[in-house]
Scaffold this motif. Structure first.
Motif, short mmCIF file in Angstrom:
data_model
loop_
_atom_site.label_atom_id
_atom_site.label_comp_id
_atom_site.label_asym_id
_atom_site.label_seq_id
_atom_site.Cartn_x
_atom_site.Cartn_y
_atom_site.Cartn_z
N PRO A 130 24.14 38.97 41.22
CA PRO A 130 22.86 39.67 41.51
C PRO A 130 24.26 40.29 42.12
O PRO A 130 24.71 40.29 43.77
N ASN A 131 23.59 42.30 42.11
CA ASN A 131 24.27 42.67 43.16
C ASN A 131 23.28 42.75 44.56
O ASN A 131 23.00 44.34 44.44
N TYR A 132 23.22 41.93 45.07
CA TYR A 132 21.88 42.22 46.07
C TYR A 132 22.17 43.44 47.04
O TYR A 132 23.22 43.36 48.43
N PRO A 133 21.05 43.93 47.61
CA PRO A 133 21.12 44.89 48.76
C PRO A 133 20.90 44.45 50.02
O PRO A 133 21.21 42.65 50.01
N GLU A 134 21.77 45.28 51.16
CA GLU A 134 21.64 44.67 52.65
C GLU A 134 20.71 44.37 52.85
O GLU A 134 19.71 45.32 52.34
N TRP A 135 20.08 43.29 53.97
CA TRP A 135 18.82 43.48 54.38
C TRP A 135 18.64 43.41 55.72
O TRP A 135 19.58 42.70 56.04
N ASP A 136 17.73 43.40 56.38
CA ASP A 136 18.17 43.11 57.70
C ASP A 136 16.79 41.93 58.54
O ASP A 136 16.73 42.17 59.48
N PHE A 137 16.17 41.00 57.44
CA PHE A 137 16.24 40.15 57.63
C PHE A 137 14.78 40.38 58.10
O PHE A 137 13.83 39.56 58.55
N GLY A 138 13.75 41.27 57.92
CA GLY A 138 12.22 41.91 58.19
C GLY A 138 11.87 41.58 56.91
O GLY A 138 11.65 42.13 55.99
N LEU A 139 10.05 42.02 57.33
CA LEU A 139 9.56 41.81 56.12
C LEU A 139 8.14 42.92 56.20
O LEU A 139 8.32 43.01 57.38
N PRO A 140 8.43 42.59 55.15
CA PRO A 140 7.77 44.50 55.09
C PRO A 140 6.41 44.46 55.44
O PRO A 140 5.16 43.49 55.65
N PRO A 141 4.81 45.21 56.47
CA PRO A 141 3.98 44.89 56.35
C PRO A 141 2.97 44.87 54.96
O PRO A 141 3.52 45.68 54.34
N ILE A 179 4.11 23.95 53.58
CA ILE A 179 3.79 22.74 52.89
C ILE A 179 3.13 21.58 52.01
O ILE A 179 3.06 21.32 50.70
N LYS A 180 2.44 20.95 53.15
CA LYS A 180 1.59 19.99 52.33
C LYS A 180 0.72 20.69 51.21
O LYS A 180 0.24 20.00 50.46
N HIS A 181 0.27 21.31 51.25
CA HIS A 181 -0.52 22.33 50.30
C HIS A 181 0.17 22.52 49.26
O HIS A 181 -0.14 23.23 47.79
N GLY A 182 1.30 22.55 48.27
CA GLY A 182 2.31 23.03 47.69
C GLY A 182 3.22 23.94 47.52
O GLY A 182 4.13 24.67 46.71
N GLY A 183 3.87 24.64 49.05
CA GLY A 183 4.30 25.35 49.69
C GLY A 183 6.09 24.69 49.09
O GLY A 183 6.09 23.80 49.38
N ASP A 184 6.75 25.61 48.56
CA ASP A 184 8.20 25.49 48.15
C ASP A 184 9.57 25.39 49.19
O ASP A 184 9.23 26.89 49.94
N VAL A 185 8.97 24.15 50.22
CA VAL A 185 9.94 24.35 51.16
C VAL A 185 12.04 24.94 50.66
O VAL A 185 12.12 25.49 51.64
N ASN A 186 11.76 24.90 49.39
CA ASN A 186 13.69 24.83 48.98
C ASN A 186 12.79 26.79 48.09
O ASN A 186 13.72 27.39 47.75
N ALA A 187 11.88 27.64 48.92
CA ALA A 187 11.94 28.88 47.93
C ALA A 187 12.97 29.23 47.78
O ALA A 187 13.09 29.84 49.52
N VAL A 188 13.10 31.03 47.25
CA VAL A 188 14.08 31.73 47.25
C VAL A 188 13.76 33.84 46.97
O VAL A 188 12.82 33.43 46.03
N GLU A 189 14.33 34.39 47.91
CA GLU A 189 13.21 35.39 47.31
C GLU A 189 14.45 36.11 46.90
O GLU A 189 15.33 35.87 46.96
N LYS A 190 13.81 37.18 45.51
CA LYS A 190 14.84 37.86 44.76
C LYS A 190 15.37 38.96 44.95
O LYS A 190 15.94 39.36 44.65
N ILE A 191 14.73 39.71 45.93
CA ILE A 191 15.36 41.18 46.86
C ILE A 191 16.93 40.78 46.96
O ILE A 191 17.91 41.39 47.03
N HIS A 192 17.06 40.21 47.89
CA HIS A 192 18.73 39.63 48.69
C HIS A 192 18.71 38.30 48.00
O HIS A 192 20.06 37.80 48.93
N GLY A 193 17.76 37.71 47.41
CA GLY A 193 18.81 36.37 47.02
C GLY A 193 18.81 35.34 48.08
O GLY A 193 19.66 34.36 48.10
N PHE A 194 18.00 35.47 49.39
CA PHE A 194 17.64 34.39 50.44
C PHE A 194 17.19 33.32 50.59
O PHE A 194 15.89 33.17 49.86
#
Length: 644
Positions: A98-109, A187-202
């Motif tokens: 993947p050619n990920y775009p740069e990210w400022d580590f912020g999440l959109p509202p 996480i106790k309710h099933g959240g993935d502690v090793n989740a990866v977001e696909k926009i920047h691959g983080f």
């Protein structure tokens, strides 16, 4: 090495360049030293890959009828066609990446639904990860999250909790709150502690660390919580945290030492991220990241036993301790075996070691992580058995019982923890009164003589009586602090435990020592551990001075953002000067107060501006000189950085 010069400066004959006409052309290895001269009729890109790097080595874009000449001192490989984009190929095997775009580590509202999120929506509406994210951005806490979850079946939550909102997994918004209690519930309710977001691959862990740049607060507790719940530390390149006591350069480590950067799970860590990651990954985070890499993960059966007894968080208890890895692993081992093969005999553990080295902290964490009630008894005040359990009938006051008597009665048949601190200061009478509860798990309520089942009680005896034995053993065997040689470390710990068990007979006598399940030694801190403990108290200081000024209560120091430049070096200097093995963490707390807190406050008070509750946020920096002297000064401009 490449030398680009005008054509008239070339003195060697040009090599013939094979014509690359289709994407299927094979790679062509060129001689060791060559000259390439190309006349291009149209604008194009020449891509050259050196044999040593096996990656794109050079791109030159020439205009109409341009000429480029290149001398290459190493063999090169040409692969085509010209104009291909090297950024889309893996430099090891040619696989597209993947050619990920740069990210400022912020999440959109996020806006979903109408108005303010309320947990009561769960009573009438279907589970919505989008609405839940709206609630997170509006500031809901762990209690409201738990309330919302309570309206749905566990399988309903598990099916949706890892969904994405505006392109990001919902758990990223949970981590962005920097609330470790909330993320535990998620996480106790099933959240993935090793989740990866696909926009920047983080990966989630990397986002948790870098989120410090957004919230302008320390994120150590969040990162540590994720690690304790199974986050993969391998997503962070090792050069950023190993060795943990060494501060990485502010611009990031030398690329030559980042040898694991091409691993698939580290593809997110592009060069533009390196300075930010190097600045925000503090010594405490580096310590626990390195610990995760070195420690052996829990086995499938260990996880199964813990899950069956609702004790999965027990497996991460070492992430809430600095040092004392052997004591923490021994607690896990004893509890898992006790849970896997139930017995009527209670678990009786001895925590032995100098004051200030984590005995009380481990007991408290054990209660918190297992959600067990904890009763602490200060044994220095216990001289008679009636002081511990209360008077028997018909003596005065028997109707009231004692705190421990009433606790055992209330927790009859349930799991609970009793912590007997400084137990060596009790008398033989008190110790003999504990024999039946320790051995048979039985007790009689002093108020009414009714039977009490304390077989599931975890008894923890904390003692300083064995301190000298532990310190002397460690001085004779300094390799006990080295965990690289696992077999040697285990052998030394076994030898120390045998020594302590022998001494325990002299301290408490055969009847009591024979009822003890295990003796867990707490060792003095190594230099690296001392530095991390010092950093813990620095983080507490940061939070204290960042809080607002309150003139009415007399709190006149506030709205101060404290930066620690080169935190590894600073904390090491504090530890070297301030650590006392007889006092442990308390000596380091005092050192932070005298060397940093008092100097910071004095520097703050030197300002001529009148203190007010609305004063602007001010930045102060702690730095270290070559001679080890600490400097504390008000930061301005380029001096400011979130380097702690």
């Amino acid at each position: 090495m490449m030398d680009c010069r005008p054509p008239h400066q070339l003195t060697q004959p040009a090599a013939t360049i094979p014509r690359l006409t289709t994407p299927q052309n094979p790679r062509i290895v060129m001689p060791d030293v060559i000259i390439i001269v190309m006349v291009l009729e149209t604008e194009t890109v020449l891509e050259i890959v050196t044999g040593s790097e096996r990656a794109t080595g050079l791109k030159r874009v020439m205009g109409l009828k341009g000429v480029v000449a290149v001398i290459v001192s190493n063999p090169i490989v040409l692969h085509g066609p010209f104009g291909s984009n090297p950024g889309t190929r893996d430099n090891q095997n040619g696989i597209a990446e993947p050619n990920y775009p740069e990210w400022d580590f912020g999440l959109p509202p996020v806006t979903s639904g109408v108005g303010q999120f309320r947990p009561e929506e769960g009573m009438t509406l279907s589970f919505s990860i989008a609405r839940l994210v709206v609630g997170l951005q509006q500031g809901i806490d762990d209690n409201k999250l738990t309330q919302y979850f309570s309206y749905y079946r566990p399988d309903t939550i598990a099916r949706s909790i890892n969904g994405t909102v505006s392109g990001y997994p919902g758990i990223f918004y949970a981590v962005a709150t920097n609330d470790e209690k909330l993320i535990r519930t998620w996480i106790k309710h099933g959240g993935d502690v090793n989740a990866v977001e696909k926009i920047h691959g983080f990966p989630l862990l990397a986002f948790a660390i870098l989120n410090a740049l957004n919230v302008q607060k320390d994120t150590t507790a969040m990162a540590t919580t994720l690690l304790s719940l199974g986050a993969d530390a391998g997503v962070i390149p090792r050069a950023f945290f190993m060795p943990f006591l060494q501060d990485p350069p502010v611009e990031g480590p030398d690329p030559r030492v980042v040898t694991d950067i091409n691993e698939p799970k580290k593809k997110w860590c592009k060069r533009y991220i390196w300075p930010s990651l190097a600045r925000v990954t503090n010594i405490s985070q580096r310590y626990f990241l390195e610990k995760t890499i070195r420690d052996r993960p829990a086995s499938a059966r260990q996880n199964q036993v813990a899950l069956a007894h609702n004790a999965t968080e027990l497996l991460g208890i070492s992430y809430f301790m600095i040092g004392q890895a052997t004591a923490a692993s021994s607690v896990i081992k004893k509890l898992l075996t006790h849970l896997a093969l139930p017995t009527s005999k209670p678990l009786v553990l001895v925590f032995a070691g100098p004051s200030g080295h984590g005995k009380t902290e481990l007991a408290k964490r054990l209660g918190q992580l297992l959600t067990l009630e904890l009763e602490c008894v200060d044994s220095t005040e216990i001289k008679y058995e009636s002081d511990l359990f209360g008077p028997k009938q018909p003596y005065l006051g028997y109707q009231e019982g004692s705190p421990l008597n009433n606790f055992l009665t209330r927790m009859s048949g349930k799991r609970a923890i009793v912590f007997l601190d400084e137990f060596e200061k009790t008398t033989r009478e008190v110790q003999n009164a504990c024999l039946i509860p320790f051995d048979e798990g039985k007790y009689l309520d002093r108020r009414n003589r009714e039977a009490v089942d304390c077989s599931k009680t975890i008894w923890i005896i904390a003692t300083n009586a064995l301190d000298r034995k532990i310190v002397d053993f460690c001085e004779r065997n300094p390799d006990i602090f080295k965990s690289d040689d696992v077999e040697k470390h285990a052998r030394l710990m076994t030898e120390l435990e045998k020594t302590l068990k022998k001494q325990l007979k002299h301290t408490f006598g055969n009847p009591l020592s024979g009822r003890i399940s295990a003796v867990l030694p707490f060792l003095p801190f190594s230099l690296g551990e001392q530095a991390v403990v010092a950093h813990k108290y620095i983080l507490e200081l940061k939070n204290k001075v960042l809080a607002p000024v309150n003139l009415s209560s007399g709190k006149l120091v506030g709205r101060v953002f404290l930066h620690i430049k080169s935190d590894g070096a600073v904390c090491k200097a504090v530890a070297t000067e301030g650590y006392d093995p007889d006092q442990g963490a308390r000596s380091l707390q005092t050192a932070v107060k005298t060397r940093i807190e008092e100097e910071l406050v004095y520097t703050y008070l030197e300002e001529d501006e009148v203190i007010s509750e609305t004063q602007a946020l001010a930045d102060y920096t702690v730095d270290i000189q070559r001679d080890g002297t600490l400097l504390i000064f008000k930061s301005t401009g380029t001096e400011k950085s979130f380097a702690d």
